[in-house]
Design an enzyme around this catalytic site. Sequence first.
Site, mmCIF file in Angstrom:
data_model
loop_
_atom_site.group_PDB
_atom_site.id
_atom_site.type_symbol
_atom_site.label_atom_id
_atom_site.label_comp_id
_atom_site.label_asym_id
_atom_site.label_seq_id
_atom_site.Cartn_x
_atom_site.Cartn_y
_atom_site.Cartn_z
ATOM 1 N N LYS A 7 -13.765 -54.696 30.693
ATOM 2 C CA LYS A 7 -14.080 -55.901 30.170
ATOM 3 C C LYS A 7 -13.916 -55.748 28.555
ATOM 4 O O LYS A 7 -13.075 -56.599 28.261
ATOM 5 C CB LYS A 7 -15.469 -56.391 30.458
ATOM 6 C CG LYS A 7 -15.688 -57.735 29.755
ATOM 7 C CD LYS A 7 -17.027 -58.149 30.415
ATOM 8 C CE LYS A 7 -17.155 -59.916 29.816
ATOM 9 N NZ LYS A 7 -18.649 -60.187 29.897
ATOM 10 N N HIS A 12 -10.958 -57.332 23.975
ATOM 11 C CA HIS A 12 -10.647 -56.904 22.587
ATOM 12 C C HIS A 12 -9.441 -55.979 22.153
ATOM 13 O O HIS A 12 -9.181 -55.699 21.140
ATOM 14 C CB HIS A 12 -11.865 -56.120 22.056
ATOM 15 C CG HIS A 12 -13.235 -56.792 22.159
ATOM 16 N ND1 HIS A 12 -13.407 -58.173 21.641
ATOM 17 C CD2 HIS A 12 -14.226 -56.849 23.136
ATOM 18 C CE1 HIS A 12 -14.616 -58.711 21.878
ATOM 19 N NE2 HIS A 12 -15.077 -57.989 22.867
ATOM 20 N N LYS A 41 -14.524 -69.775 24.218
ATOM 21 C CA LYS A 41 -15.215 -68.523 23.594
ATOM 22 C C LYS A 41 -15.143 -69.031 21.924
ATOM 23 O O LYS A 41 -14.096 -69.119 21.426
ATOM 24 C CB LYS A 41 -14.635 -67.400 23.896
ATOM 25 C CG LYS A 41 -15.416 -66.192 23.356
ATOM 26 C CD LYS A 41 -15.307 -64.898 23.992
ATOM 27 C CE LYS A 41 -16.048 -63.658 23.286
ATOM 28 N NZ LYS A 41 -15.610 -62.259 23.629
ATOM 29 N N PRO A 42 -16.163 -69.134 21.319
ATOM 30 C CA PRO A 42 -16.182 -69.645 19.865
ATOM 31 C C PRO A 42 -15.323 -68.391 18.898
ATOM 32 O O PRO A 42 -14.708 -68.887 18.309
ATOM 33 C CB PRO A 42 -17.747 -69.554 19.362
ATOM 34 C CG PRO A 42 -18.522 -69.375 20.576
ATOM 35 C CD PRO A 42 -17.552 -68.880 21.698
ATOM 36 N N ASN A 44 -13.802 -64.346 18.785
ATOM 37 C CA ASN A 44 -13.390 -63.157 19.482
ATOM 38 C C ASN A 44 -12.336 -62.133 18.634
ATOM 39 O O ASN A 44 -11.498 -62.822 17.977
ATOM 40 C CB ASN A 44 -12.504 -63.411 20.898
ATOM 41 C CG ASN A 44 -12.293 -62.227 21.538
ATOM 42 O OD1 ASN A 44 -13.546 -61.583 22.212
ATOM 43 N ND2 ASN A 44 -11.170 -61.776 21.728
ATOM 44 N N THR A 45 -12.638 -61.062 18.549
ATOM 45 C CA THR A 45 -11.678 -60.182 17.988
ATOM 46 C C THR A 45 -11.094 -59.168 18.690
ATOM 47 O O THR A 45 -11.232 -58.584 19.813
ATOM 48 C CB THR A 45 -12.614 -59.254 16.797
ATOM 49 O OG1 THR A 45 -13.546 -60.187 16.147
ATOM 50 C CG2 THR A 45 -11.893 -58.410 16.159
ATOM 51 N N LYS A 66 -26.411 -55.742 15.875
ATOM 52 C CA LYS A 66 -27.105 -57.076 15.506
ATOM 53 C C LYS A 66 -28.306 -57.179 16.486
ATOM 54 O O LYS A 66 -29.028 -57.706 15.872
ATOM 55 C CB LYS A 66 -26.028 -57.982 15.846
ATOM 56 C CG LYS A 66 -24.878 -58.209 14.653
ATOM 57 C CD LYS A 66 -24.082 -59.281 14.913
ATOM 58 C CE LYS A 66 -22.798 -59.247 13.962
ATOM 59 N NZ LYS A 66 -21.840 -60.250 14.440
ATOM 60 N N ARG A 85 -11.035 -67.624 15.960
ATOM 61 C CA ARG A 85 -12.063 -68.479 15.875
ATOM 62 C C ARG A 85 -11.915 -69.917 16.370
ATOM 63 O O ARG A 85 -11.018 -70.396 15.952
ATOM 64 C CB ARG A 85 -12.400 -68.469 14.280
ATOM 65 C CG ARG A 85 -13.874 -69.122 13.987
ATOM 66 C CD ARG A 85 -14.319 -68.696 12.497
ATOM 67 N NE ARG A 85 -14.641 -67.387 12.516
ATOM 68 C CZ ARG A 85 -15.833 -66.959 12.468
ATOM 69 N NH1 ARG A 85 -16.865 -67.524 12.946
ATOM 70 N NH2 ARG A 85 -15.798 -65.769 12.286
ATOM 71 N N HIS A 119 -18.818 -53.308 23.918
ATOM 72 C CA HIS A 119 -19.146 -54.398 23.248
ATOM 73 C C HIS A 119 -18.598 -54.457 21.777
ATOM 74 O O HIS A 119 -18.717 -53.311 21.151
ATOM 75 C CB HIS A 119 -20.684 -54.635 23.271
ATOM 76 C CG HIS A 119 -21.588 -55.707 22.494
ATOM 77 N ND1 HIS A 119 -21.062 -57.135 22.391
ATOM 78 C CD2 HIS A 119 -21.824 -55.470 20.957
ATOM 79 C CE1 HIS A 119 -21.788 -57.686 21.331
ATOM 80 N NE2 HIS A 119 -22.147 -56.755 20.579
#
Length: 124
Positions: A7, A12, A41-42, A44-45, A66, A85, A119
């Site tokens: 995932k 990513h 999705k607000p 993502n990198t 975080k 974004r 992640h």
Amino acid sequence: KESAAAKFERQHMDPSASSISSSNYCNQMMQSRNLTQDRCKPVNTFVHESLADVQAVCFQKNVACKNGQSNCYQSNSAMHITDCRESGNSDYPNCVYKTTQAEKHIIVACEGNPYVPVHFDASV
């Protein structure tokens, strides 16, 4: 079921795109990687480095995540990334993204055996 490591790669990793000329990159990638399936999705990198280089971050500088967990790692060197974004004028399922390229250190959370990124936490 998709593993956490797989995932991470889907969400990513984009090693082949070393330079992104198109402002449309995020719109295309967010859709093709299924990151807009149930919502836009607000943020993502995408990381444009080899998978081996990103996996190696799990053995670099240990930092707090975080969320307070201790299994995050910061890359020793800056990496080529693209931040996607959500632009604020999306109408799901037509998600609209702003594409921003940067050279930053990445912070990833790692777990498992082999110990691999699962992640994307931040870029600094």
